[in-house]
Design a protein around this motif. Structure first.
Motif, PDB file in Angstrom:
ATOM      1  N   GLU A 169      12.242   2.262  -3.393  1.00  0.00           N
ATOM      2  CA  GLU A 169      11.660   1.524  -2.274  1.00  0.00           C
ATOM      3  C   GLU A 169      10.614   0.515  -2.745  1.00  0.00           C
ATOM      4  OE1 GLU A 169      12.193   1.431   0.921  1.00  0.00           O
ATOM      5  OE2 GLU A 169      13.739   2.974   1.098  1.00  0.00           O
ATOM      6  N   ILE A 170       9.794   0.897  -3.715  1.00  0.00           N
ATOM      7  CA  ILE A 170       8.774  -0.014  -4.230  1.00  0.00           C
ATOM      8  C   ILE A 170       9.430  -1.233  -4.875  1.00  0.00           C
ATOM      9  CG2 ILE A 170       7.002  -0.308  -6.017  1.00  0.00           C
ATOM     10  CD1 ILE A 170       6.061   2.505  -5.436  1.00  0.00           C
ATOM     11  N   ILE A 182       1.165  -0.146   5.775  1.00  0.00           N
ATOM     12  CA  ILE A 182       1.377   0.804   4.686  1.00  0.00           C
ATOM     13  C   ILE A 182       2.877   0.878   4.422  1.00  0.00           C
ATOM     14  CG2 ILE A 182       1.114   3.203   3.944  1.00  0.00           C
ATOM     15  CD1 ILE A 182      -1.285   3.409   5.800  1.00  0.00           C
ATOM     16  N   LEU A 183       3.278   0.531   3.207  1.00  0.00           N
ATOM     17  CA  LEU A 183       4.697   0.552   2.883  1.00  0.00           C
ATOM     18  C   LEU A 183       5.221   1.983   2.889  1.00  0.00           C
ATOM     19  CD1 LEU A 183       7.316  -0.769   1.860  1.00  0.00           C
ATOM     20  CD2 LEU A 183       6.463  -0.474  -0.467  1.00  0.00           C
ATOM     21  N   HIS A 184       4.514   2.865   2.203  1.00  0.00           N
ATOM     22  CA  HIS A 184       4.968   4.252   2.100  1.00  0.00           C
ATOM     23  C   HIS A 184       3.807   5.198   2.383  1.00  0.00           C
ATOM     24  CE1 HIS A 184       8.643   2.815   0.380  1.00  0.00           C
ATOM     25  NE2 HIS A 184       8.041   2.326  -0.678  1.00  0.00           N
ATOM     26  N   MET A 185       4.097   6.260   3.108  1.00  0.00           N
ATOM     27  CA  MET A 185       3.166   7.367   3.274  1.00  0.00           C
ATOM     28  C   MET A 185       3.786   8.545   2.536  1.00  0.00           C
ATOM     29  SD  MET A 185       0.286   8.186   4.884  1.00  0.00           S
ATOM     30  CE  MET A 185       0.136   7.253   6.407  1.00  0.00           C
ATOM     31  N   LEU A 200       5.957   2.070   7.244  1.00  0.00           N
ATOM     32  CA  LEU A 200       7.381   1.770   7.163  1.00  0.00           C
ATOM     33  C   LEU A 200       8.216   2.992   6.799  1.00  0.00           C
ATOM     34  CD1 LEU A 200       7.431  -1.716   5.379  1.00  0.00           C
ATOM     35  CD2 LEU A 200       7.477  -1.212   7.815  1.00  0.00           C
ATOM     36  N   ASN A 201       7.750   3.774   5.828  1.00  0.00           N
ATOM     37  CA  ASN A 201       8.525   4.905   5.346  1.00  0.00           C
ATOM     38  C   ASN A 201       7.625   6.096   5.057  1.00  0.00           C
ATOM     39  OD1 ASN A 201      11.426   3.890   4.866  1.00  0.00           O
ATOM     40  ND2 ASN A 201      10.202   2.317   3.870  1.00  0.00           N
ATOM     41  N   ILE A 242       0.844  -1.188   0.000  1.00  0.00           N
ATOM     42  CA  ILE A 242       0.000   0.000   0.000  1.00  0.00           C
ATOM     43  C   ILE A 242       0.882   1.241   0.000  1.00  0.00           C
ATOM     44  CG2 ILE A 242      -1.748   1.308   1.250  1.00  0.00           C
ATOM     45  CD1 ILE A 242      -2.784  -1.310   0.119  1.00  0.00           C
ATOM     46  N   VAL A 243       0.637   2.132  -0.947  1.00  0.00           N
ATOM     47  CA  VAL A 243       1.277   3.443  -0.975  1.00  0.00           C
ATOM     48  C   VAL A 243       0.159   4.464  -0.796  1.00  0.00           C
ATOM     49  CG1 VAL A 243       2.612   5.096  -2.319  1.00  0.00           C
ATOM     50  CG2 VAL A 243       3.133   2.653  -2.487  1.00  0.00           C
ATOM     51  N   LYS A 244       0.184   5.197   0.308  1.00  0.00           N
ATOM     52  CA  LYS A 244      -0.896   6.120   0.641  1.00  0.00           C
ATOM     53  C   LYS A 244      -0.429   7.558   0.456  1.00  0.00           C
ATOM     54  CE  LYS A 244      -4.242   7.179   4.270  1.00  0.00           C
ATOM     55  NZ  LYS A 244      -4.011   8.624   4.317  1.00  0.00           N
TER      56      LYS A 244
END
Length: 477
Positions: free
Chosen positions: A216-217, A161-164, A197-198, A140-142
């Motif tokens: 990162e993805i 959530i992998l990335h915010m 995470l990030n 998930i990238v939010k």
């Protein structure tokens, strides 16, 4: 007739009772396992059915030839021709063609004052299209809009959530220290208690921070699908276009995907269904998703023609109230020096009022635009009284953020009027505000966002414990 002694059934022994309980427990486990397998099969079957429907690559609406006014409509002759050549996935629906030329065509009923109808999709239906993600093993990238942090921060119900991503950082005032902003957003994100995470500060326009997100993805994807989530108009499609542009430099799959990319528009609800994009060579798909409609944002209450006015198009610059030059020209400088903000009012178009001042909507205060639309405007129905206390004369007390619009920083007069010789003991230590907004727009009081050159001067980093440092998301730009 009673049985003779020694002829009746013997009472079960403790060992036999234990075995019976174990048998019952194992039987219950088998029933639960079968039910769980059935639910999983039904969900997979539903997803397969949905994936078989060919959708417009611009908005994700199912393609059809039945209703010319509805999203997803394609001319019957064009549809048949593309179907014959197995090219339906290259079709753009009529609504998307109009959106790409600047037309403001809403398709989500119940938002922005639209009553809805057979050609509309409901906001609840769009939200339901994302419900399966809470059970899926995906990345998930939010996205969150840094200019509208509180208004666009949607608490998504997923495991991780992998990335915010905080976008539009290039719109912050000049000389803003992104180290301070990065620390501020990590603090705010951590308080939301999400498993992140990030954190990345990005700009889809200038491509700031996009390279780091791509890296990162690719590192964390491991063959999984990647979903881009966020509220309506937060810039998901623009971000995906920036992502594809960056990836296309070395990934032929991304370069090919750029030919059929999602439509970008200021209309809330441009994307009406998940859009699958074959952007990765190493497995997994990239998905643009329908924006989640948050009823408390300004975009949910203004007319579609006024939506572009709400979106900043250039770098933000601070405006002090009262403005010293204007106060001097109007002869009220002395009055301000003696009375402070007493009797002072600020109008933010026709959307926000702080204190009381009667003006004519649609003429002096826009949006709403024009007298005719202003007649239907329900006005500023929500009143929230705020008491803001000052503890430090060298830094703003707080921000008053208006959902979907922006924020006002409340700071001591010694800072706003540039009077270094005035300490907090000589000025007001508490400010009372009455803030009016349209129903149901929300008002947030938050720690001040450190923007501009001055932000780096007063921003204070919080001391972290070793455990906090370990668990805290890392931020990048």
């Amino acid at each position: 007739m009673p049985e003779a002694d020694g002829a009746g059934a013997a009472a079960p022994t403790p060992g036999e009772q234990f075995l019976e309980r174990q048998k019952a427990f194992e039987a219950a486990k088998l029933v639960m396992k079968a039910a769980k397998k059935k639910r999983r099969t039904e969900k997979q079957k539903a997803l397969k059915v949905n994936s078989a429907v060919v959708c417009c690559y611009g908005c994700g609406a199912p393609l059809h030839t039945s209703d010319q006014e509805a999203p997803g409509y394609v001319d019957p002759d064009t549809y048949e021709l593309k179907k014959r050549h197995h090219q339906l996935r290259t079709l753009l629906c009529g609504r998307c063609r109009l959106l790409s030329h600047g037309h403001m065509i809403t398709a989500v009923g119940g938002n922005g004052g639209y009553p809805g109808g057979k050609q509309f999709v409901s906001a609840d239906a769009l939200r339901e299209k994302l419900s399966h993600l809470r059970h899926e093993r995906v990345l998930i990238v939010k996205l969150v809009d840094i200019v509208d942090f509180n208004g666009s921060f949607w608490l998504v119900k997923v495991t991780q959530i992998l990335h915010m991503l905080y976008r539009q950082v290039d719109l912050l005032p000049k000389e803003t220290d992104l180290n301070c902003v990065g620390d501020w957003v990590v603090e705010a994100t951590t308080k939301k208690k999400l498993n992140v995470l990030n954190v990345h500060l990005t700009s889809s326009k200038s491509l700031v921070g996009i390279t780091g997100v791509v890296s990162e993805i690719q590192k964390e994807k491991k063959g999984r699908d990647v979903y881009i989530l966020g509220s309506v108009n937060v810039g998901k499609s623009a971000f995906i276009n920036a992502l594809l542009k960056m990836m296309a430099q070395w990934d032929p799959a991304a370069a090919a995907a750029r030919k059929y990319k999602p439509i970008q528009s200021a209309v809330p609800g441009t994307t009406l269904g998940p859009i699958q994009i074959d952007a990765f060579l190493g497995g997994g798909k990239l998905f643009d998703t329908p924006g989640v409609h948050l009823h408390h944002r300004q975009a949910a209450v203004v007319h579609s023609e006024d939506l572009p006015i709400l979106a900043p198009r250039s770098r933000l610059s601070g405006q002090s109230f009262p403005n010293a030059k204007t106060a001097s020209e109007n002869g009220v400088a002395d009055k301000f020096e003696s009375n402070g903000l007493n009797g002072f009012s600020i109008f933010w178009g026709g959307l926000v009022r702080i204190d009381v001042l009667k003006k004519e909507l649609g003429v002096l205060l826009t949006p709403p635009t024009g007298k005719e639309k202003a007649k239907d405007w329900k006005g500023l129905e929500i009143l929230r009284e705020l008491q803001i206390k000052f503890e430090d004369a060298e830094r703003p007390a707080s921000d008053v953020a208006i959902s979907g619009l922006g924020w006002i920083a409340v700071e001591p007069v010694s800072r706003s009027r540039r009077k270094p010789d005035l300490n907090l003991g000589e000025t007001v230590k508490e400010l009372h505000l009455a803030v009016y907004v349209p129903k149901p727009v929300e008002i947030f009081v938050r720690p001040p966002l450190p923007v501009g050159k001055a932000g780096a001067e007063w921003y204070q980093y919080r001391e972290l414990t070793e455990k906090e440092e370990e668990l805290r998301p890392k931020w990048h730009y």
